[in-house]
Structure formats: C-alpha cells, structure tokens
Design a protein around this motif. Structure first.
Motif, PDB file in Angstrom:
ATOM      1  N   GLU A  14      47.715  86.191  44.326  1.00 20.38           N
ATOM      2  CA  GLU A  14      49.155  86.427  44.242  1.00 20.38           C
ATOM      3  C   GLU A  14      49.823  86.124  45.586  1.00 20.38           C
ATOM      4  O   GLU A  14      49.265  86.409  46.643  1.00 20.38           O
ATOM      5  N   ARG A  15      51.031  85.554  45.515  1.00 24.16           N
ATOM      6  CA  ARG A  15      51.748  85.177  46.725  1.00 24.16           C
ATOM      7  C   ARG A  15      53.193  85.653  46.638  1.00 24.16           C
ATOM      8  O   ARG A  15      53.839  85.502  45.592  1.00 24.16           O
ATOM      9  N   TYR A  16      53.697  86.196  47.760  1.00 25.17           N
ATOM     10  CA  TYR A  16      55.058  86.723  47.817  1.00 25.17           C
ATOM     11  C   TYR A  16      55.786  86.149  49.026  1.00 25.17           C
ATOM     12  O   TYR A  16      55.172  85.842  50.047  1.00 25.17           O
ATOM     13  N   PRO A  17      57.126  86.002  48.936  1.00 24.20           N
ATOM     14  CA  PRO A  17      57.869  85.498  50.100  1.00 24.20           C
ATOM     15  C   PRO A  17      57.790  86.472  51.265  1.00 24.20           C
ATOM     16  O   PRO A  17      57.785  87.686  51.075  1.00 24.20           O
ATOM     17  N   ASP A  18      57.708  85.929  52.487  1.00 20.37           N
ATOM     18  CA  ASP A  18      57.749  86.787  53.672  1.00 20.37           C
ATOM     19  C   ASP A  18      59.085  87.519  53.725  1.00 20.37           C
ATOM     20  O   ASP A  18      60.138  86.909  53.565  1.00 20.37           O
ATOM     21  N   ASP A 269      54.770  84.763  42.926  1.00 21.91           N
ATOM     22  CA  ASP A 269      56.143  85.229  43.055  1.00 21.91           C
ATOM     23  C   ASP A 269      56.951  84.364  44.024  1.00 21.91           C
ATOM     24  O   ASP A 269      58.119  84.060  43.770  1.00 21.91           O
ATOM     25  N   ALA A 270      56.349  83.948  45.131  1.00 21.84           N
ATOM     26  CA  ALA A 270      57.074  83.148  46.132  1.00 21.84           C
ATOM     27  C   ALA A 270      57.588  81.855  45.524  1.00 21.84           C
ATOM     28  O   ALA A 270      58.738  81.452  45.731  1.00 21.84           O
ATOM     29  N   ARG A 271      56.726  81.181  44.742  1.00 17.80           N
ATOM     30  CA  ARG A 271      57.130  79.930  44.105  1.00 17.80           C
ATOM     31  C   ARG A 271      58.248  80.165  43.095  1.00 17.80           C
ATOM     32  O   ARG A 271      59.218  79.414  43.022  1.00 17.80           O
ATOM     33  N   MET A 272      58.117  81.227  42.310  1.00 20.46           N
ATOM     34  CA  MET A 272      59.105  81.476  41.260  1.00 20.46           C
ATOM     35  C   MET A 272      60.456  81.865  41.842  1.00 20.46           C
ATOM     36  O   MET A 272      61.506  81.483  41.318  1.00 20.46           O
TER      37      MET A 272
END
Length: 493
Positions: A14-18, A269-272
């Motif tokens: 999973e990835r989230y924006p900084d 999440d970051a991409r979306m």
C-alpha cells in the motif's frame, strides 16, 4: 508425506501520499494561507478499515481534512447557483492547547456549504464505468463489492442518463456501449459479466473508457468516468505523473474522472489521489457495503453533479490580532499565494450539496507562541500593520461555474470582538469538527497537541457534540475513538 512449507503472507504494498503535518507560521512573516478544497472522504473509510482490523493506520493514510469532510455540519445553505457557496465561521478555544480561552490558542472553524441542485436543474449524466478486473481484484472486498456499488449507481439513473461499462486487465474492453437509463437490466447484466483475472493495464483501460465517454459526449451533460480499482497498475504506463497528465488533458475536454478504491494489502492510495485530483473528480474508499450504500445512495448527487470547478480558499490573518497560525490538514492541497488569482491553476471540484470544512489553530497576539522571538525583531516580513481591534482575518473563495474558464470571487471578513472572551460552548458543529481533528492528529502523532490531551479527552469532546445522528455516523465515530484508544503502538520501520 512431505510437510507443507509455511505460507509467506503477501507483501504489503500500500502507498499513500506524503503528508507531513503543516508547520506553525508566524503571521508577521506569512499572513496568507491558500489551498485547494477537498471533498474527498477516502481517508475516513480507509482509517475505519484499519481500526476495524485492529491496526493503527499509517500516518500518511490519515488525512484530517477527509475525516472532517465525511460529516454533515448543517451549515447555512446558499440560495442560488449564481452564488453557489455560503460561508460559516466560528472561533473556539483549542482544547489541546496548554492554555485555552482568550490567552491561549484558539480554533478558527470555516465551513463552506455548496448549493444543492433541485432535480429540475440536474443535467443528464453521461457516465462510464471503468472497472479493474485484474487478478488482484478477485476477492469479496474488491470486485464483488465494486459490482454491488455499480448496481446501486444504476438504481439512481434516470431515463435521460446514459451508461457505458468498460474494463481492463492485461488488455481493455467494453461490455456495454453507451446505453440509456431506461435499460437497467442490460446494464446489470454487463456488470454481472465482469470477472477478475490477469494483469493490470490501467492506462489502456483509461484510453478505452475516455473513448466510450466521448461517444456519448455533450456539453449540456455531466460527462464523467467512475473508476473502480485497487489502483495497483502493473502493465503499461504506471507512472503516476504520466497518468496524471493524460487525465488532466482529458479534463480540459470536459470529461471528468472520479476514483473509488477497494481492498487491502496493495491499495495504491497515492496513485488514486493523483488521478482523481487531475480528473476534477472525487476519490473515495469503499470498505464495506454500508459505505457503498452511502456513496451511491444519499451522497450520489454530490459526486455526480458539479456546482463549481477549481475551488480555492485563501485566508489572510491580521498580524495585530493573530501572532501565529497553522492549517490543520490539507497538506496535499496547499497552493502558493499567487495561485489563488491564477485561473490556469487547477483546484478541486464541488458537487451538489457538498460542504467543505477547514480548521486553523491560531495564537492570539499576547498568547503562548510556539515560535520563539527573534534576536532582531525587525527581521520580519511586513512588520506592523493591522488593527488590534479589527478583524481576525479575511476569507476569500474563488471558483468557476462548471465548464467556465473565468473564476468568480466570494469575500467575507473573519471577526470576533478583540476584548470578548472566546465562547466556552461554541456551536455543536464546531465542537464536532474539533473532536474529529483531534482524533486525526492523535492518530498521526502530530507534534502540536499537548502530551496530556489523550484519547479520553477526545472521546469526551465527541460525546458532548454528537447531537442529532439520523444515520448513526456520529455514534460509529465515537466507537472508532474507543477502538483507536486500545490499538497497539505503531510499529517502527
């Protein structure tokens, strides 16, 4: 019989924006705060998912503004689409400040309520479903739940609306050409035919979806793609920036894109967030059927029918009244001061009846400042100025009517009497917003809260502001606070 080797759990990707928490700003140096509005609610449902699983969410998954904007605050309504926003303000003592009241830090609450379009003013919808049917979507909380959400959206379609259904895996295809809203059975059959398998060529799927949206495009319609995905693209163009540029180019043609996220373990999440922001759409996360019912039931109009594009907020604080300020949340939506008047700078879209909530924590002049005094006090930008008995600040909202290129402006002073004490019992909406902001900051381990302001104080704050709760959403939030209080500490990387 050979022993079965232990199964290695899949890696969490999973990835989230900084989203480093906003710093405290000295008003004499930087009196102006500018940001793009955000009506997304993805972070709230995603945080709920983590807490329900007994896990503390990653810090960057907790976007305080999306927790705030999940709720209805009963703000005053605008009366005309010609001026589609009404601004509500309140000022209260900061409960997590070491000193409250007039001498301590305070919370500035700004509410922006959008105009709710009557049914007769809602334009026809030209919708295209863009459905991720890759192998990663093959679970009950992903494609199966997405199908239920799509059927809820189909329930809302009117005879004048059209729908196309497209999909992508290793390639892309179309199961339903643009079809009028009278043919709901045909739409449901197209959704039912979707199966999960293969890779994830998200970029190819987007191209096909835009082709279908263009086939039924009209300027007098709302032309929108609804993307259902976990965001885990692994075939073709996967770079966020290239996808973002493509979607932004298509936005300029009048076709917007909203993203609905599903699943866990590989949720991107970051991409979306990047794609939805570029597409002038909303980003939401669907963790269960109740959330699908909410988004595609009472909330559907807010995501479907725009009332304003490129909405920006700018607040200028009076240095004679406000020594310091910080914006709580909106870290991924900040703009430069000069961006406010530049109509070429993209910002957020607001849908029918949607509201936006923003909170600032301020330190009044004479209060306990967090930035130490400088050795040379005159080394400040804009020393002096301002009326010590005047406004706290000045609020400006800039927006465009849907499809227009020139913005319009709403202005309103932010006032309270300099000599008057801050209300010990601010409006219920303000007290509820403060409870949510405290919850989000606590989950993120933000450094600006007093160490002795803990979960019990947050729970008490929320319990005292529940008010009317027809859908049980506030009661659910109170339970989330209790569950968060009992979570194990966040694992250190």
């Amino acid at each position: 019989m050979r022993p079965i080797p232990p199964q290695t759990p899949p890696a969490d990707t999973e990835r989230y924006p900084d989203a480093t928490p906003n710093p405290v700003k000295r008003t004499a140096d930087q009196p102006v705060s500018t940001f793009s509005i955000d009506v997304d609610t993805a972070a709230y449902a995603n945080v709920r998912r983590f807490i329900d699983q007994g896990q503390r969410p990653p810090k960057d998954a907790v976007r305080v503004e999306e927790l705030l904007n999940y709720f209805d605050y009963g703000y005053a309504q605008p009366t005309s689409q010609a001026r589609p926003f009404a601004v509500t303000t309140a000022i209260a003592a900061s409960p997590w400040s070491p000193q409250g009241g007039q001498a301590g830090r305070q919370i500035v609450h700004i509410g922006l309520q959008g105009y709710e379009l009557p049914a007769g003013e809602q334009r026809p919808l030209n919708l295209t479903f863009l459905v991720d049917v890759s192998g990663s979507m093959g679970s009950a909380d992903k494609l199966d739940l997405a199908k239920q959400a799509m059927n809820l959206a189909i329930d809302r379609l009117r005879p004048q609306d059209t729908l196309a259904v497209t999909y992508y895996a290793e390639g892309a295809g179309t199961t339903l050409q643009p079809t009028p809203g009278t043919q709901k059975l045909k739409m449901r059959c197209a959704v039912a035919s979707l199966r999960a398998a293969g890779g994830t060529a998200g970029a190819t799927g987007m191209t096909n979806a835009y082709d279908q949206a263009q086939a039924s495009f009209a300027r007098d319609k709302v032309n929108r793609i609804l993307m259902f995905t976990d965001g885990d693209f692994n075939v073709g163009v996967t770079d966020n920036k290239r996808l973002e540029d493509y979607v932004a180019d298509k936005r300029a043609t009048g076709i917007y894109l909203s993203v609905y996220g599903f699943g866990r373990g590989n949720y991107q999440d970051a991409r979306m967030q990047a794609i939805a922001q570029a597409g002038n759409g909303t980003a939401a996360y669907v963790d269960d059927l109740n959330e699908a019912r909410r988004l595609f039931g009472p909330m559907f109009d807010r995501g479907a029918f725009p009332i304003a594009d490129d909405v920006k907020i700018q607040v200028e604080f009076n240095p004679a009244r406000v020594a310091e300020w910080r914006l709580i949340g909106y870290e991924t939506r900040l703009l430069n001061e000069e961006d406010f008047n530049n109509d070429r700078i993209d910002a957020g879209e607001v849908g029918s009846g949607a509201s936006v909530t923003a909170l600032y924590e301020i330190t009044p002049v004479g209060g306990p400042t967090q930035i130490p005094e400088r050795r040379y006090p005159d080394n400040r930008i804009g020393v002096g100025g301002g009326d010590p008995n005047g406004e706290i600040g000045f609020i400006q909202v800039r927006y465009k009517q849907p499809g227009e290129s020139r913005s319009e402006l709403i202005q309103q002073p932010l006032t309270n009497r300099a000599s008057a004490p801050v209300s010990a019992q601010p409006p219920e909406a303000t007290r509820w917003a403060i409870a949510i902001a405290a919850f989000g900051q606590k989950l993120r381990d933000d450094p600006w809260m007093a160490s002795d302001y803990g979960w019990d104080q947050i729970l008490e704050q929320a319990q005292g502001a529940r008010g009317e709760d027809p859908y049980g959403e506030r009661a659910e939030f109170v339970q989330m606070i209790r569950a968060a209080r009992d979570l194990p500490p966040r694992a250190t990387p």
